[in-house]
Design an enzyme around this catalytic site. Structure first.
Site, mmCIF file in Angstrom:
data_model
loop_
_atom_site.group_PDB
_atom_site.id
_atom_site.type_symbol
_atom_site.label_atom_id
_atom_site.label_comp_id
_atom_site.label_asym_id
_atom_site.label_seq_id
_atom_site.Cartn_x
_atom_site.Cartn_y
_atom_site.Cartn_z
ATOM 1 N NE ARG A 18 -12.362 17.259 84.008
ATOM 2 C CZ ARG A 18 -12.725 15.985 83.889
ATOM 3 N NH1 ARG A 18 -12.543 15.148 84.901
ATOM 4 N NH2 ARG A 18 -13.242 15.533 82.779
ATOM 5 C CG ASP A 57 -6.657 7.955 76.301
ATOM 6 O OD1 ASP A 57 -6.189 7.181 75.448
ATOM 7 O OD2 ASP A 57 -7.682 8.630 76.125
ATOM 8 C CG ASP A 91 -11.935 18.415 81.145
ATOM 9 O OD1 ASP A 91 -12.677 19.238 81.722
ATOM 10 O OD2 ASP A 91 -12.357 17.369 80.637
ATOM 11 C CB SER A 142 -14.771 11.008 74.359
ATOM 12 O OG SER A 142 -14.314 11.674 75.508
HETATM 13 N N1 ARG Z 1 -17.450 19.912 77.231
HETATM 14 C C1 ARG Z 1 -17.648 19.550 78.598
HETATM 15 C C2 ARG Z 1 -16.925 20.507 79.493
HETATM 16 O O1 ARG Z 1 -16.048 21.179 79.048
HETATM 17 C C3 ARG Z 1 -17.390 18.104 78.893
HETATM 18 C C4 ARG Z 1 -15.994 17.605 78.746
HETATM 19 C C5 ARG Z 1 -15.951 16.200 79.266
HETATM 20 N N2 ARG Z 1 -14.916 15.389 78.727
HETATM 21 C C6 ARG Z 1 -15.128 14.266 77.981
HETATM 22 N N3 ARG Z 1 -14.093 13.510 77.703
HETATM 23 N N4 ARG Z 1 -16.277 13.904 77.542
HETATM 24 O O2 ARG Z 1 -17.203 20.623 80.670
#
Ligand code: ARG
Length: 399
Positions: free
Chosen positions: A94, A14, A123, A174
């Site tokens: 992040r 991506d 994110d 993912s």
């Molecule tokens: N839902 C989790 C969070 O908001 C994990 C997100 C992680 N991203 C992924 N592509 N799996 O912190």
């Protein structure tokens, strides 16, 4: 207008497509920036991939210790668990990535920062709020969100433009990984009624495959931060890795959460956070042992606020700093050792010791060593009961 943009670059399909898109379709200059928070990808290979997609420069930031020390450990001091179970592994990384994107933007004279998060997740919120807080002058771009590129569209774009789709087997999930945990979503997991297949886990064994023998591990804390495992001093990142390996081997750290996202979506998220789960269990126990009752009770409430604030992307905020300042004070006595016992998917605290432990056997024992003044308890009850008696008399007693 042509702009210099720093893009958060994971090295995956991506973000490689985004480098190409921003460069060749929009005519920008892209600086790809990869921040290593525990994935241990090869910097040379990442640089080559980013340049092949069109990046004018590549930055690799080794940030494992910084992540462990400045993000994971403060979260540990707050026993931070979103909705009571998720140790916030993705959420914590992040703001750190955002910090390095901003630094790279300054270094390269960029006017914008871009990330590859979608419009449905948390994110995007975390990246953008962090960047706004750190550098209000920088423009934030979310090309993935703008183009709404799904997996198949990204693959088609990559094939059309000669971007390597990657030699690694395409995962049906993912995945987001760092020292504090691994998140797994998508594919068959999207059916909340279906049990997660064993192949979605990589860091934790199933209980059936966990060793038959229990294992005890002693973790030493100083001011609420873990510093040694079985007397061996380790750096923050090393310590997290060590504890994660042990807990994972015993099948500890799997989480299956029907999660409430910031954007209002309820999603099914799987996590493997063996180190975080083990360290929080140990830390929480030590805190109960060394802190005053009132502190423990207020801290439980503040800890929940801390977790929500991190989840919501407000790491770089006055409130997070204030909560952390509270923790810095109350963690001054959270020093000592906790023994964890791992066995077949279970984790138990089986012992603790501390120079600040408030447990006094002479006070709590029921045998003849007892030094507690039993008559003082009668006085406590007498005075606590005073307003109750008055109230009862005036309101008519029994209800
Ligand atoms: N839902 C989790 C969070 O908001 C994990 C997100 C992680 N991203 C992924 N592509 N799996 O912190």
């Amino acid at each position: 207008m042509k702009e210099r943009i720093v893009l958060a670059y994971s090295g995956g399909l991506d973000t490689s497509v985004l480098v190409h898109l921003l460069t060749h379709r929009h005519g920008h200059e892209v600086i790809a920036c990869h921040v290593d928070v525990g994935e241990a990808k090869d910097p040379e290979a990442l640089a080559a991939k980013a340049r092949a997609a069109g990046a004018v420069a590549f930055e690799f930031v080794q940030a494992r210790e910084e992540f462990a020390e400045e993000f994971c450990f403060p979260a540990l001091q707050a026993n931070a668990l979103y909705q009571g179970v998720y140790p916030l592994s993705a959420a914590l990384s992040r703001p750190l990535i955002a910090r390095h994107l901003v630094r790279a933007a300054r270094k390269h004279g960029a006017t914008a920062v871009a990330h590859g998060a979608t419009g449905k997740g948390n994110d995007q919120v975390r990246f953008e709020l962090s960047i706004h807080a750190l550098a209000p002058d920088l423009r934030v771009m979310a090309p993935q969100r703008d183009h709404n590129l799904n997996r198949d569209a990204a693959i088609a774009y990559a094939q059309e433009h000669g971007i390597a789709v990657g030699v690694t087997r395409r995962s049906p999930y993912s995945i987001d990984e760092n020292l504090w945990g691994r998140s797994i979503e998508g594919g068959v997991l999207e059916n909340p009624a279906a049990e997660p297949p064993e192949d979605c886990f990589a860091w934790t064994r199933s209980v059936a495959d966990a060793p038959d023998e229990p294992e005890r591990v002693r973790i030493a804390f100083e001011r609420g931060r873990p510093v040694r495992v079985d007397d061996e001093a380790l750096s923050p990142a090393e310590l997290i890795a060590r504890v994660g390996e042990i807990a994972g081997r015993h099948g500890v750290g799997r989480i299956d959460l029907m999660e409430d996202r910031v954007v209002g979506i309820k999603s099914r998220e799987l996590y493997e956070c063996p180190a975080a789960i083990a360290l929080i269990a140990a830390h929480r126990d030590l805190e109960r042992f060394t802190s005053l009752r009132q502190t423990n009770h207020l801290k439980q409430i503040l800890d929940q606020h801390f977790a929500e604030l991190v989840y919501d992307g407000l790491w770089f905020s006055e409130l997070r700093e204030a909560l952390q300042a509270f923790n810095d004070v109350v963690q001054r006595t959270v020093t000592g050792e906790v023994t964890l016992k791992f066995h077949k998917g279970s984790i138990r605290v089986v012992g603790r010791s501390s120079p600040y432990g408030l447990y006094d056997r002479a006070l709590s024992t029921y045998d003849e060593a007892d030094r507690f003044d039993h008559r003082a308890a009668a006085g406590l009850i007498e005075l606590s009961g005073l307003p109750l008696r008055l109230f009862s008399r005036l309101s008519g007693g029994e209800t």
